[in-house]
Design a protein around this motif. Structure first.
Motif, PDB file in Angstrom:
ATOM      1  N   ALA A 123       0.821  -1.222   0.000  1.00  0.00           N
ATOM      2  CA  ALA A 123       0.000   0.000   0.000  1.00  0.00           C
ATOM      3  C   ALA A 123       0.851   1.267   0.000  1.00  0.00           C
ATOM      4  O   ALA A 123       0.318   2.370   0.069  1.00  0.00           O
ATOM      5  N   GLY A 124       2.167   1.106  -0.076  1.00  0.00           N
ATOM      6  CA  GLY A 124       3.031   2.277  -0.179  1.00  0.00           C
ATOM      7  C   GLY A 124       3.611   2.779   1.122  1.00  0.00           C
ATOM      8  O   GLY A 124       4.195   3.862   1.161  1.00  0.00           O
ATOM      9  N   TRP A 125       3.451   2.016   2.213  1.00  0.00           N
ATOM     10  CA  TRP A 125       4.096   2.409   3.460  1.00  0.00           C
ATOM     11  C   TRP A 125       5.602   2.281   3.278  1.00  0.00           C
ATOM     12  O   TRP A 125       6.089   1.388   2.577  1.00  0.00           O
ATOM     13  N   THR A 126       6.368   3.173   3.894  1.00  0.00           N
ATOM     14  CA  THR A 126       7.804   3.236   3.675  1.00  0.00           C
ATOM     15  C   THR A 126       8.576   2.914   4.939  1.00  0.00           C
ATOM     16  O   THR A 126       8.132   3.193   6.063  1.00  0.00           O
ATOM     17  N   ARG A 127       9.745   2.327   4.735  1.00  0.00           N
ATOM     18  CA  ARG A 127      10.576   1.928   5.869  1.00  0.00           C
ATOM     19  C   ARG A 127      11.326   3.117   6.424  1.00  0.00           C
ATOM     20  O   ARG A 127      11.877   3.947   5.681  1.00  0.00           O
ATOM     21  N   ASP A 128      11.357   3.223   7.736  1.00  0.00           N
ATOM     22  CA  ASP A 128      12.061   4.293   8.430  1.00  0.00           C
ATOM     23  C   ASP A 128      13.348   3.756   9.038  1.00  0.00           C
ATOM     24  O   ASP A 128      13.519   2.545   9.239  1.00  0.00           O
ATOM     25  N   ALA A 129      14.247   4.669   9.372  1.00  0.00           N
ATOM     26  CA  ALA A 129      15.409   4.288  10.156  1.00  0.00           C
ATOM     27  C   ALA A 129      14.923   3.803  11.513  1.00  0.00           C
ATOM     28  O   ALA A 129      13.949   4.324  12.056  1.00  0.00           O
ATOM     29  N   ALA A 130      15.567   2.777  12.063  1.00  0.00           N
ATOM     30  CA  ALA A 130      15.093   2.185  13.311  1.00  0.00           C
ATOM     31  C   ALA A 130      16.266   1.637  14.110  1.00  0.00           C
ATOM     32  O   ALA A 130      17.376   1.458  13.602  1.00  0.00           O
ATOM     33  N   GLU A 131      16.009   1.396  15.364  1.00  0.00           N
ATOM     34  CA  GLU A 131      17.010   0.824  16.249  1.00  0.00           C
ATOM     35  C   GLU A 131      17.427  -0.557  15.764  1.00  0.00           C
ATOM     36  O   GLU A 131      16.620  -1.303  15.197  1.00  0.00           O
ATOM     37  N   ARG A 132      18.673  -0.896  15.993  1.00  0.00           N
ATOM     38  CA  ARG A 132      19.191  -2.185  15.553  1.00  0.00           C
ATOM     39  C   ARG A 132      18.327  -3.326  16.102  1.00  0.00           C
ATOM     40  O   ARG A 132      17.996  -3.375  17.265  1.00  0.00           O
ATOM     41  N   GLY A 133      17.960  -4.263  15.216  1.00  0.00           N
ATOM     42  CA  GLY A 133      17.130  -5.382  15.625  1.00  0.00           C
ATOM     43  C   GLY A 133      15.648  -5.104  15.517  1.00  0.00           C
ATOM     44  O   GLY A 133      14.834  -5.970  15.836  1.00  0.00           O
ATOM     45  N   THR A 134      15.274  -3.919  15.072  1.00  0.00           N
ATOM     46  CA  THR A 134      13.856  -3.581  14.904  1.00  0.00           C
ATOM     47  C   THR A 134      13.625  -3.064  13.489  1.00  0.00           C
ATOM     48  O   THR A 134      14.558  -2.665  12.787  1.00  0.00           O
ATOM     49  N   VAL A 135      12.374  -3.083  13.079  1.00  0.00           N
ATOM     50  CA  VAL A 135      11.965  -2.585  11.769  1.00  0.00           C
ATOM     51  C   VAL A 135      10.773  -1.672  11.975  1.00  0.00           C
ATOM     52  O   VAL A 135       9.853  -2.000  12.731  1.00  0.00           O
ATOM     53  N   GLU A 136      10.781  -0.528  11.306  1.00  0.00           N
ATOM     54  CA  GLU A 136       9.644   0.396  11.388  1.00  0.00           C
ATOM     55  C   GLU A 136       9.227   0.830   9.992  1.00  0.00           C
ATOM     56  O   GLU A 136      10.065   1.113   9.134  1.00  0.00           O
ATOM     57  N   TYR A 137       7.905   0.866   9.792  1.00  0.00           N
ATOM     58  CA  TYR A 137       7.332   1.412   8.569  1.00  0.00           C
ATOM     59  C   TYR A 137       6.296   2.454   8.960  1.00  0.00           C
ATOM     60  O   TYR A 137       5.676   2.357  10.032  1.00  0.00           O
ATOM     61  N   SER A 138       6.096   3.439   8.093  1.00  0.00           N
ATOM     62  CA  SER A 138       5.074   4.446   8.359  1.00  0.00           C
ATOM     63  C   SER A 138       4.207   4.658   7.127  1.00  0.00           C
ATOM     64  O   SER A 138       4.628   4.414   5.988  1.00  0.00           O
ATOM     65  N   SER A 139       2.978   5.099   7.364  1.00  0.00           N
ATOM     66  CA  SER A 139       2.020   5.335   6.287  1.00  0.00           C
ATOM     67  C   SER A 139       2.420   6.588   5.514  1.00  0.00           C
ATOM     68  O   SER A 139       3.202   7.418   6.002  1.00  0.00           O
ATOM     69  N   PRO A 140       1.901   6.766   4.307  1.00  0.00           N
ATOM     70  CA  PRO A 140       2.247   7.955   3.514  1.00  0.00           C
ATOM     71  C   PRO A 140       1.945   9.277   4.213  1.00  0.00           C
ATOM     72  O   PRO A 140       2.641  10.264   3.976  1.00  0.00           O
ATOM     73  N   ASP A 141       0.922   9.306   5.080  1.00  0.00           N
ATOM     74  CA  ASP A 141       0.608  10.555   5.779  1.00  0.00           C
ATOM     75  C   ASP A 141       1.332  10.672   7.119  1.00  0.00           C
ATOM     76  O   ASP A 141       1.126  11.635   7.861  1.00  0.00           O
ATOM     77  N   ASP A 142       2.165   9.689   7.455  1.00  0.00           N
ATOM     78  CA  ASP A 142       2.931   9.677   8.713  1.00  0.00           C
ATOM     79  C   ASP A 142       2.050   9.637   9.953  1.00  0.00           C
ATOM     80  O   ASP A 142       2.517   9.918  11.059  1.00  0.00           O
ATOM     81  N   GLN A 143       0.783   9.275   9.792  1.00  0.00           N
ATOM     82  CA  GLN A 143      -0.130   9.222  10.933  1.00  0.00           C
ATOM     83  C   GLN A 143      -0.374   7.797  11.420  1.00  0.00           C
ATOM     84  O   GLN A 143      -1.198   7.580  12.307  1.00  0.00           O
ATOM     85  N   ALA A 144       0.322   6.829  10.852  1.00  0.00           N
ATOM     86  CA  ALA A 144       0.191   5.441  11.280  1.00  0.00           C
ATOM     87  C   ALA A 144       1.509   4.741  11.020  1.00  0.00           C
ATOM     88  O   ALA A 144       2.339   5.203  10.223  1.00  0.00           O
ATOM     89  N   GLY A 145       1.727   3.628  11.696  1.00  0.00           N
ATOM     90  CA  GLY A 145       2.988   2.924  11.510  1.00  0.00           C
ATOM     91  C   GLY A 145       2.954   1.533  12.101  1.00  0.00           C
ATOM     92  O   GLY A 145       1.963   1.096  12.694  1.00  0.00           O
ATOM     93  N   VAL A 146       4.060   0.835  11.929  1.00  0.00           N
ATOM     94  CA  VAL A 146       4.233  -0.496  12.498  1.00  0.00           C
ATOM     95  C   VAL A 146       5.657  -0.608  13.011  1.00  0.00           C
ATOM     96  O   VAL A 146       6.602  -0.111  12.397  1.00  0.00           O
ATOM     97  N   LEU A 147       5.808  -1.244  14.155  1.00  0.00           N
ATOM     98  CA  LEU A 147       7.108  -1.531  14.751  1.00  0.00           C
ATOM     99  C   LEU A 147       7.234  -3.035  14.915  1.00  0.00           C
ATOM    100  O   LEU A 147       6.360  -3.675  15.511  1.00  0.00           O
ATOM    101  N   ILE A 148       8.300  -3.608  14.384  1.00  0.00           N
ATOM    102  CA  ILE A 148       8.591  -5.030  14.532  1.00  0.00           C
ATOM    103  C   ILE A 148       9.875  -5.164  15.335  1.00  0.00           C
ATOM    104  O   ILE A 148      10.915  -4.607  14.958  1.00  0.00           O
ATOM    105  N   ASP A 149       9.814  -5.878  16.440  1.00  0.00           N
ATOM    106  CA  ASP A 149      10.980  -6.097  17.289  1.00  0.00           C
ATOM    107  C   ASP A 149      11.489  -7.516  17.069  1.00  0.00           C
ATOM    108  O   ASP A 149      10.883  -8.484  17.533  1.00  0.00           O
ATOM    109  N   ASN A 150      12.589  -7.645  16.337  1.00  0.00           N
ATOM    110  CA  ASN A 150      13.148  -8.959  16.027  1.00  0.00           C
ATOM    111  C   ASN A 150      14.145  -9.439  17.079  1.00  0.00           C
ATOM    112  O   ASN A 150      14.724 -10.518  16.926  1.00  0.00           O
ATOM    113  N   ARG A 151      14.327  -8.689  18.146  1.00  0.00           N
ATOM    114  CA  ARG A 151      15.293  -9.080  19.166  1.00  0.00           C
ATOM    115  C   ARG A 151      14.724 -10.114  20.122  1.00  0.00           C
ATOM    116  O   ARG A 151      15.469 -10.793  20.815  1.00  0.00           O
ATOM    117  N   ARG A 152      13.409 -10.256  20.153  1.00  0.00           N
ATOM    118  CA  ARG A 152      12.774 -11.158  21.111  1.00  0.00           C
ATOM    119  C   ARG A 152      12.484 -12.508  20.469  1.00  0.00           C
ATOM    120  O   ARG A 152      11.354 -12.962  20.391  1.00  0.00           O
TER     121      ARG A 152
END
Length: 316
Positions: free
Chosen positions: A140-169
């Protein structure tokens, strides 16, 4: 929701709200329960959970904690008395239409599984690739942001929503810790929607929830459902004023009628119990009562990186 004049008819006007993930809750949760309307319903008098909807074998449990910050708690286990394999929670600001993405997928998985099947899809291990869980957002066009090591973050085109994935656990001791969080709206008790999944949640169930979140179709709310701090972030269109070329989003009554019809259709393909019939009858009565109340209130493809892929973090 901010304090407002109690009986201002304008506040009860139905409007189409977009984007959907900023629409907030309508206070009923009906859209989230509609896909499992034919499952047993348990109204609890004690404890924080006011309504518990379970699969017939009670392996899947959908709890409505009406007075809590975490409004929904959804779990799945190998049997009725086992510790849940995974847990998903949705807070009180999360639109029930997003919850419906998960409950729809669960109803489908359960219908496809054999009785007491330990290999049921709703108990599957997560994919090794973190992108599988959020593929609908990437598409849907969400883009990846810079994130802390071991995590992944994406945000919506309007920057009003996002997802955080923590791969360290990923260690055994952390398998029940939260690892995926979907969010929408600015920080705040009445403005930030949150959906959190623990580490063993099947990736396709998270993806189903993400797909609902990425849906561009508006949803129906009454004006008083929209928090004042959110009004400048959403588009509100009075129901009935949309252009003829724009498909009209379903009204709450439409949603309730569809839920009942779907429940009857699903129940017709499965063994019926007395409890199932009582639930369907209650749904029909609820739809009629809700219509009466409304009338009285208002006048007249990216590559799939492995779970270990690191990424630098930056603050939202």
């Amino acid at each position: 929701m901010s304090a407002r004049t109690a009986y201002d008819p304008h506040l009860f006007q139905e409007v189409l709200v977009s984007p959907m993930y900023l629409a907030g809750s309508d206070g009923t949760g009906e859209a989230g329960f509609a896909p499992v309307a034919h499952w047993p319903h348990h109204h609890l008098d004690e404890g924080p959970c006011q309504l518990l909807v379970t699969s017939p074998d009670q392996r899947i449990r959908i709890g409505w904690l009406g007075d809590d910050f975490e409004l929904w708690m959804i779990t799945a286990a190998e049997d009725a008395v086992s510790t849940p394999r995974w847990t998903a929670t949705f807070n009180h600001v999360t639109p029930a239409e997003i919850v419906a993405g998960l409950t729809t997928a669960l109803a489908h998985d359960y219908a496809e599984a054999d009785a007491y099947d330990i290999n049921a899809r709703f108990l599957a291990s997560p994919s090794l690739y973190w992108a599988d869980a959020i593929r609908p957002l990437i598409d849907a066009g969400w883009t990846r942001d810079a994130a802390e090591r071991g995590t992944v973050e994406y945000s919506s085109p309007d920057d009003q929503a996002g997802v955080l994935i923590d791969n360290r656990r990923h260690h055994h001791s952390d398998r029940d810790a939260p690892t995926v969080e979907l969010w929408a709206g600015p920080p705040g008790w009445g403005t930030r929607a949150e959906a959190v999944f623990t580490g063993r949640t099947p990736s396709h169930l998270i993806a189903a929830t993400a797909a609902a979140m990425a849906d561009s179709a508006p949803v129906v709310r009454e004006r008083h459902h929209i928090h004042r701090e959110m009004e400048h972030l959403v588009t509100l269109t009075p129901v009935g004023s949309a252009s003829p070329q724009t498909p009209r989003a379903p009204t709450p009554l439409d949603v309730r009628r569809t839920a009942v019809t779907q429940a009857v259709h699903r129940a017709a393909r499965a063994p019926r119990t007395a409890a199932d019939l009582r639930v369907m009858a209650a749904q029909s009565r609820s739809a009629g009562a809700s219509q009466h109340r409304s009338a009285s209130l208002a006048p007249a493809s990216t590559d799939r990186p492995p779970a270990s892929s690191p990424a630098p973090r930056h603050g939202r």
